[in-house]
Scaffold this active site. Structure first.
Site, PDB file in Angstrom:
ATOM      1  N   ARG A 245       0.819  -1.223   0.000  1.00 26.97           N
ATOM      2  CA  ARG A 245       0.000   0.000   0.000  1.00 26.97           C
ATOM      3  C   ARG A 245       0.846   1.263   0.000  1.00 26.97           C
ATOM      4  NH1 ARG A 245      -5.701  -1.087   1.594  1.00 26.97           N
ATOM      5  NH2 ARG A 245      -5.944  -3.126   0.663  1.00 26.97           N
TER       6      ARG A 245
ATOM      7  N   ASP B 223      -6.855  -2.960  -7.315  1.00 19.56           N
ATOM      8  CA  ASP B 223      -7.344  -3.643  -6.123  1.00 19.56           C
ATOM      9  C   ASP B 223      -7.570  -5.108  -6.453  1.00 19.56           C
ATOM     10  OD1 ASP B 223      -8.296  -2.793  -3.291  1.00 19.56           O
ATOM     11  OD2 ASP B 223      -9.688  -4.355  -3.949  1.00 19.56           O
TER      12      ASP B 223
ATOM     13  N   ARG C 218      -7.289  11.428  -5.384  1.00 14.14           N
ATOM     14  CA  ARG C 218      -8.457  10.605  -5.035  1.00 14.14           C
ATOM     15  C   ARG C 218      -9.704  11.481  -4.912  1.00 14.14           C
ATOM     16  NH1 ARG C 218     -12.285   8.590  -2.952  1.00 14.14           N
ATOM     17  NH2 ARG C 218     -12.460   7.005  -1.329  1.00 14.14           N
TER      18      ARG C 218
ATOM     19  N   ARG D 162      -3.569   6.383   1.096  1.00  8.71           N
ATOM     20  CA  ARG D 162      -4.121   7.540   1.809  1.00  8.71           C
ATOM     21  C   ARG D 162      -3.178   8.255   2.770  1.00  8.71           C
ATOM     22  NH1 ARG D 162      -9.417   4.580   3.741  1.00  8.71           N
ATOM     23  NH2 ARG D 162      -7.866   2.919   3.665  1.00  8.71           N
TER      24      ARG D 162
ATOM     25  N   TYR E 209     -14.536 -12.534   0.019  1.00  7.98           N
ATOM     26  CA  TYR E 209     -15.280 -11.284  -0.243  1.00  7.98           C
ATOM     27  C   TYR E 209     -16.549 -11.558  -1.056  1.00  7.98           C
ATOM     28  CZ  TYR E 209     -11.453  -8.484   1.620  1.00  7.98           C
ATOM     29  OH  TYR E 209     -10.533  -7.918   2.449  1.00  7.98           O
TER      30      TYR E 209
HETATM   31  O1  1CP Z   1       0.137   0.387  -3.165  1.00 12.38           O
HETATM   32  C1  1CP Z   1      -0.322  -0.759  -3.286  1.00 12.38           C
HETATM   33  O2  1CP Z   1      -0.077  -1.691  -2.498  1.00 12.38           O
HETATM   34  C2  1CP Z   1      -1.157  -1.071  -4.510  1.00 12.38           C
HETATM   35  C3  1CP Z   1      -2.562  -0.926  -4.382  1.00 12.38           C
HETATM   36  C4  1CP Z   1      -3.442  -1.912  -3.625  1.00 12.38           C
HETATM   37  C5  1CP Z   1      -3.299  -3.302  -3.361  1.00 12.38           C
HETATM   38  C6  1CP Z   1      -2.116  -4.198  -3.649  1.00 12.38           C
HETATM   39  C7  1CP Z   1      -4.692  -1.524  -3.121  1.00 12.38           C
HETATM   40  C8  1CP Z   1      -5.222  -0.170  -3.169  1.00 12.38           C
HETATM   41  N1  1CP Z   1      -5.326  -2.647  -2.654  1.00 12.38           N
HETATM   42  C9  1CP Z   1      -4.502  -3.743  -2.764  1.00 12.38           C
HETATM   43  C10 1CP Z   1      -4.792  -5.135  -2.408  1.00 12.38           C
HETATM   44  C11 1CP Z   1      -5.961  -5.450  -1.553  1.00 12.38           C
HETATM   45  N2  1CP Z   1      -7.223  -4.908  -1.572  1.00 12.38           N
HETATM   46  C12 1CP Z   1      -5.970  -6.495  -0.596  1.00 12.38           C
HETATM   47  C13 1CP Z   1      -4.805  -7.425  -0.348  1.00 12.38           C
HETATM   48  C14 1CP Z   1      -3.750  -6.817   0.486  1.00 12.38           C
HETATM   49  C15 1CP Z   1      -4.140  -6.498   1.910  1.00 12.38           C
HETATM   50  O3  1CP Z   1      -4.426  -7.438   2.656  1.00 12.38           O
HETATM   51  O4  1CP Z   1      -4.129  -5.317   2.252  1.00 12.38           O
HETATM   52  C16 1CP Z   1      -7.243  -6.529  -0.006  1.00 12.38           C
HETATM   53  C17 1CP Z   1      -7.724  -7.464   1.077  1.00 12.38           C
HETATM   54  C18 1CP Z   1      -8.043  -5.511  -0.641  1.00 12.38           C
HETATM   55  C19 1CP Z   1      -9.484  -5.227  -0.393  1.00 12.38           C
HETATM   56  C20 1CP Z   1      -9.728  -3.810  -0.027  1.00 12.38           C
HETATM   57  N3  1CP Z   1      -9.493  -2.749  -0.851  1.00 12.38           N
HETATM   58  C21 1CP Z   1     -10.212  -3.296   1.196  1.00 12.38           C
HETATM   59  C22 1CP Z   1     -10.734  -4.116   2.346  1.00 12.38           C
HETATM   60  C23 1CP Z   1      -9.759  -4.575   3.323  1.00 12.38           C
HETATM   61  C24 1CP Z   1     -10.469  -5.389   4.409  1.00 12.38           C
HETATM   62  O5  1CP Z   1     -10.138  -5.155   5.573  1.00 12.38           O
HETATM   63  O6  1CP Z   1     -11.340  -6.225   4.119  1.00 12.38           O
HETATM   64  C25 1CP Z   1     -10.225  -1.891   1.097  1.00 12.38           C
HETATM   65  C26 1CP Z   1     -10.649  -0.904   2.133  1.00 12.38           C
HETATM   66  C27 1CP Z   1      -9.765  -1.570  -0.199  1.00 12.38           C
HETATM   67  C28 1CP Z   1      -9.642  -0.214  -0.781  1.00 12.38           C
HETATM   68  C29 1CP Z   1      -8.288   0.210  -1.189  1.00 12.38           C
HETATM   69  N4  1CP Z   1      -7.483  -0.503  -2.036  1.00 12.38           N
HETATM   70  C30 1CP Z   1      -6.310   0.218  -2.271  1.00 12.38           C
HETATM   71  C31 1CP Z   1      -6.428   1.459  -1.543  1.00 12.38           C
HETATM   72  C32 1CP Z   1      -5.389   2.561  -1.548  1.00 12.38           C
HETATM   73  C33 1CP Z   1      -7.658   1.446  -0.870  1.00 12.38           C
HETATM   74  C34 1CP Z   1      -8.233   2.562  -0.008  1.00 12.38           C
HETATM   75  C35 1CP Z   1      -9.365   3.202  -0.732  1.00 12.38           C
HETATM   76  C36 1CP Z   1      -9.382   4.698  -0.826  1.00 12.38           C
HETATM   77  O7  1CP Z   1      -8.438   5.356  -1.312  1.00 12.38           O
HETATM   78  O8  1CP Z   1     -10.418   5.212  -0.440  1.00 12.38           O
END
Ligand code: 1CP
Length: 358
Positions: free
Chosen positions: A27, A77, A40, A31, A154
């Site tokens: 990540r 994502d 964003r 944010r 999910y």
């Molecule tokens: O910078 C990076 O790592 C690349 C971008 C990236 C990656 C690799 C994002 C952006 N998401 C992911 C993978 C991802 N998404 C995973 C696997 C890794 C992990 O465990 O963190 C998972 C489970 C998700 C699902 C997801 N996407 C969630 C839910 C998490 C949960 O607790 O169930 C959420 C909130 C997101 C949104 C998201 N994805 C990425 C960002 C920056 C965001 C935040 C959204 C925003 O900007 O409002």
């Protein structure tokens, strides 16, 4: 063909000699960066960022402008695949992802299409092509997917979960139906990652965020087995260059031996496993990525540096370690602390690659 100016990350993944430990952060585009929050906000929604290649490219590159990172990760994502399967993905402010049409019945599973990545997910390979051009060989680009099991959690729960009651209900009551769903996801994940490789990513990572909620036997049957099968249909080479693959199972520390035998080149570790012990257990089979507790980024900088140093020392001398967090960076972390973490890796790690201690 672009020649990479910094291949430290790719070399460490293959356990080839390097002059310092490479570092990137899960990540890393997100944010905690004010420049990300600005883009964003202008975009209006997170999915607009993901589906607009120019914006995905812009935010992918943001952390590289600030920090001396050794890899870029595609901004996207894991939930793009279920979205392309027609489940209706929404990111509800403050609540995380939700699906309008979760998967619950045999008919739901039967109707799921296997998305063609160059059609329903075209914005992803398009973003990869653009990012690769803009990166111009500065650092390698990582492509990624969720593991079949994590995607299934999910899709069946319909949203983020803590108890996993619905997917576990399916696992205990209709395991054969869950296997059909996982097989469909496995094919989708392979196609998706192959499309990212063709479009230009230099390494791939499979995120198995929820593998750790399973029992050991279930982990092998429902998670690792499908992560392994997905890998077996992936072309791990482009123009004669190897495309290394990383498997990250959060909470997977007790299964490292099985994970190391699954064909991946590297394993991601969360912070609950000692990286020195992990190295002894996996031997020469795989490289290791990790594993600073993301909460350590809130600590005073001298404490943070000591934590970084401890992980580098515990891994020890030689190649095969990629420094990272044990999970994603939190949105309220101070970007200066991220900079301090990266600086500490740059300063402390070279000694370990000259045959000495820190
Ligand atoms: O910078 C990076 O790592 C690349 C971008 C990236 C990656 C690799 C994002 C952006 N998401 C992911 C993978 C991802 N998404 C995973 C696997 C890794 C992990 O465990 O963190 C998972 C489970 C998700 C699902 C997801 N996407 C969630 C839910 C998490 C949960 O607790 O169930 C959420 C909130 C997101 C949104 C998201 N994805 C990425 C960002 C920056 C965001 C935040 C959204 C925003 O900007 O409002």
């Amino acid at each position: 063909m672009t020649v990479l100016k910094n291949d430290c990350f790719l070399r460490a993944l293959q356990r080839l000699p390097v002059d310092r430990t490479p570092v990137w952060m899960m990540r890393q585009a997100g944010r905690y960066l004010p420049e990300y929050r600005r883009v964003r906000e202008q975009a209006g929604s997170f999915m607009t960022l993901c589906t607009t290649p120019e914006l995905a490219c812009e935010v992918t590159l943001q952390p590289l402008e600030r920090y001396r990172l050794d890899a870029a990760i595609l901004f996207s994502d894991i939930l793009t695949i279920p979205d392309a399967m027609g489940l209706g993905l929404e990111f509800v402010e403050g609540e995380g992802p939700q699906f309008q049409k979760p998967v619950r019945t045999a008919e739901d599973v039967r109707q799921l299409p296997i998305p063609d990545p160059e059609k329903a997910l075209r914005y992803v390979p398009d973003a990869v092509r653009l990012i690769r051009r803009e990166l111009d060989g500065r650092v390698p680009l990582i492509g990624f997917s969720g593991s079949p099991w994590t995607l299934a959690t999910y899709m069946v729960e319909g949203r983020s979960s803590r108890e996993f009651r619905k997917i576990k209900g399916l696992m205990y009551e209709q395991p054969e139906l869950l296997h059909i769903l996982l097989a469909k996801l496995t094919e989708s994940v392979s196609l998706y990652l192959n499309a990212q490789i063709t479009a230009g990513v230099d390494a791939i990572m499979v995120f198995d965020t929820w593998g750790g909620v399973l029992s050991p036997v279930q982990y092998r049957q429902f998670s690792l087995n499908y992560a392994r099968l997905a890998l077996s249909s992936i072309t791990r080479e482009r123009a004669g260059k190897k495309i290394p693959a990383i498997l990250f199972t959060k909470g997977g520390g007790q299964w490292l031996e099985a994970m190391a035998a699954s064909g991946y080149d590297a394993l991601g570790l969360d912070w609950t496993t000692d990286i020195g012990d992990a190295r002894a257990r996996v031997g020469d089979l795989v490289a290791l990525q990790g594993n600073l507790d993301p909460q350590a980024l809130y600590a005073p900088i001298p404490t943070l540096r000591a934590e970084v140093r401890q992980i580098l020392e515990r891994y020890g001398e030689g190649s095969g370690h990629i420094f990272n967090l044990g999970h994603g960076v939190w949105p309220d972390v101070n970007p200066e602390h991220v900079g301090a973490m990266i600086k500490a890796v740059h300063e402390c790690s070279p000694a370990l690659h000259r045959g000495g201690a820190i």
